[in-house]
Design an enzyme around this catalytic site. Structure first.
Site, PDB file in Angstrom:
ATOM      1  N   ASP A 114     -16.500  19.645 -15.304  1.00  5.51           N
ATOM      2  CA  ASP A 114     -15.612  20.424 -16.219  1.00  5.51           C
ATOM      3  C   ASP A 114     -14.937  19.634 -17.033  1.00  5.51           C
ATOM      4  O   ASP A 114     -15.551  19.163 -18.183  1.00  5.51           O
ATOM      5  CB  ASP A 114     -14.604  21.115 -15.095  1.00  5.51           C
ATOM      6  CG  ASP A 114     -13.727  22.336 -15.784  1.00  5.51           C
ATOM      7  OD1 ASP A 114     -13.362  22.081 -16.992  1.00  5.51           O
ATOM      8  OD2 ASP A 114     -13.560  23.417 -15.208  1.00  5.51           O
ATOM      9  N   GLY A 116     -14.578  16.635 -16.777  1.00  4.93           N
ATOM     10  CA  GLY A 116     -15.258  15.045 -16.741  1.00  4.93           C
ATOM     11  C   GLY A 116     -14.486  14.194 -16.061  1.00  4.93           C
ATOM     12  O   GLY A 116     -15.087  13.153 -15.685  1.00  4.93           O
ATOM     13  N   LYS A 142     -19.963  22.558 -17.816  1.00  8.35           N
ATOM     14  CA  LYS A 142     -19.033  23.428 -18.718  1.00  8.35           C
ATOM     15  C   LYS A 142     -18.575  22.528 -19.830  1.00  8.35           C
ATOM     16  O   LYS A 142     -17.497  21.839 -19.776  1.00  8.35           O
ATOM     17  CB  LYS A 142     -17.620  23.684 -17.936  1.00  8.35           C
ATOM     18  CG  LYS A 142     -17.443  24.657 -17.072  1.00  8.35           C
ATOM     19  CD  LYS A 142     -16.403  25.006 -16.563  1.00  8.35           C
ATOM     20  CE  LYS A 142     -16.221  25.851 -15.356  1.00  8.35           C
ATOM     21  NZ  LYS A 142     -14.613  25.846 -14.750  1.00  8.35           N
TER      22      LYS A 142
HETATM   23  P1  IMP Z   1     -13.422  17.996 -13.532  1.00 10.84           P
HETATM   24  O1  IMP Z   1     -12.874  16.718 -12.909  1.00 10.84           O
HETATM   25  O2  IMP Z   1     -12.813  18.849 -14.469  1.00 10.84           O
HETATM   26  O3  IMP Z   1     -14.708  17.689 -14.369  1.00 10.84           O
HETATM   27  O4  IMP Z   1     -13.817  19.122 -12.284  1.00 10.84           O
HETATM   28  C1  IMP Z   1     -14.809  18.721 -11.576  1.00 10.84           C
HETATM   29  C2  IMP Z   1     -14.432  19.170 -10.094  1.00 10.84           C
HETATM   30  O5  IMP Z   1     -13.678  20.514 -10.128  1.00 10.84           O
HETATM   31  C3  IMP Z   1     -15.798  20.002  -9.540  1.00 10.84           C
HETATM   32  O6  IMP Z   1     -16.336  18.879  -9.006  1.00 10.84           O
HETATM   33  C4  IMP Z   1     -15.197  21.006  -8.802  1.00 10.84           C
HETATM   34  O7  IMP Z   1     -15.088  20.681  -7.546  1.00 10.84           O
HETATM   35  C5  IMP Z   1     -14.013  21.400  -9.418  1.00 10.84           C
HETATM   36  N1  IMP Z   1     -14.415  22.771 -10.283  1.00 10.84           N
HETATM   37  C6  IMP Z   1     -14.575  22.530 -11.783  1.00 10.84           C
HETATM   38  N2  IMP Z   1     -14.541  23.586 -12.432  1.00 10.84           N
HETATM   39  C7  IMP Z   1     -14.957  24.787 -11.166  1.00 10.84           C
HETATM   40  C8  IMP Z   1     -15.433  25.930 -10.938  1.00 10.84           C
HETATM   41  O8  IMP Z   1     -15.481  26.789 -12.079  1.00 10.84           O
HETATM   42  N3  IMP Z   1     -15.382  26.573  -9.810  1.00 10.84           N
HETATM   43  C9  IMP Z   1     -15.227  25.828  -8.804  1.00 10.84           C
HETATM   44  N4  IMP Z   1     -14.892  24.555  -8.772  1.00 10.84           N
HETATM   45  C10 IMP Z   1     -14.691  23.813 -10.034  1.00 10.84           C
END
Ligand code: IMP
Ligand code: MG
Length: 189
Positions: A114, A116, A142
């Site tokens: 999402d 990152g 995303k």
């Molecule tokens: P980031 O650090 O924002 O990239 O988020 C990564 C983590 O957030 C992922 O490994 C998921 O566990 C959780 N996550 C992010 N977006 C979603 C979503 O749309 N649905 C469920 N989990 C999400």
């Protein structure tokens, strides 16, 4: 006599989220990814798949079984969202890999990238173990939500800025075991 509020909540919970990616499309894409990864690591006899708990457990199970090369499995657990859908940006290590991954080829297997932040943090942790190489694989990406620059080597599907559940992904621990990827509107958005 049944509490009326309880009955209403049960009905709400039984409504499945609308489908974004069907079970058949996921299975097809997992096979394609496995084929590509098997080809890329054809000469490697020590690929370690590191699944990121909890979200990647179903993807990891299907992907690992579809590979045609020798592989072992490790897990790592991190947390950034606590129980909601808004990223805190601060990633916490809950459980590091248990096995020795020094001088081994590592493929990090994520459910979704999402902002990152999580993957960037994971790369730092994995690199600190002295692996021979590190690549990253995620079922969902995303791209428009990226806040940090992080390379993803294998991507199942690119999706927009929406909260998805199912096939391992949850919202506050709900809907992880749906067989498809569905979309929901979180309470905190
Ligand atoms: P980031 O650090 O924002 O990239 O988020 C990564 C983590 O957030 C992922 O490994 C998921 O566990 C959780 N996550 C992010 N977006 C979603 C979503 O749309 N649905 C469920 N989990 C999400
Ligand atoms: Mg995750």
């Amino acid at each position: 006599m049944l509490d009326r509020r309880f009955v209403c909540e049960s009905i709400v919970e039984q409504t499945d989220p609308p489908v974004l990616i069907s079970e058949a499309d996921i299975q097809q894409r997992v096979l394609e990814l496995a084929e590509q990864i098997s080809a890329d690591y054809a000469d490697c006899d020590q690929l370690v798949l590191v699944g990121v708990l909890k979200g990647s457990f179903i993807f990891l199970a299907d992907l690992s079984r579809a590979l045609s090369i020798p592989r072992t499995i490790e897990f790592i657990a991190v947390s950034s969202y606590e129980t909601g859908s808004v990223s805190s940006g601060a990633v916490r290590l809950i459980m590091d890999v248990r096995g020795n991954i020094e001088n081994k080829h590592v493929l990090i297997v994520e459910d979704i990238v999402d902002t990152g932040h999580t993957l960037k943090y994971l790369l730092r942790i994995i690199h600190s173990h002295g692996p021979a190489s590190v690549r990253t694989c995620t079922l969902l990406h995303k791209a428009e939500c990226a806040e940090v620059d992080v390379d993803v080597d294998y991507i199942g599907f690119n999706i927009g800025d929406e909260w998805v559940v199912g096939y391992g992904l949850d919202y506050a621990e709900r809907d992880r075991t749906l067989p498809y990827i569905g979309v929901i509107t979180p309470d905190d958005r």
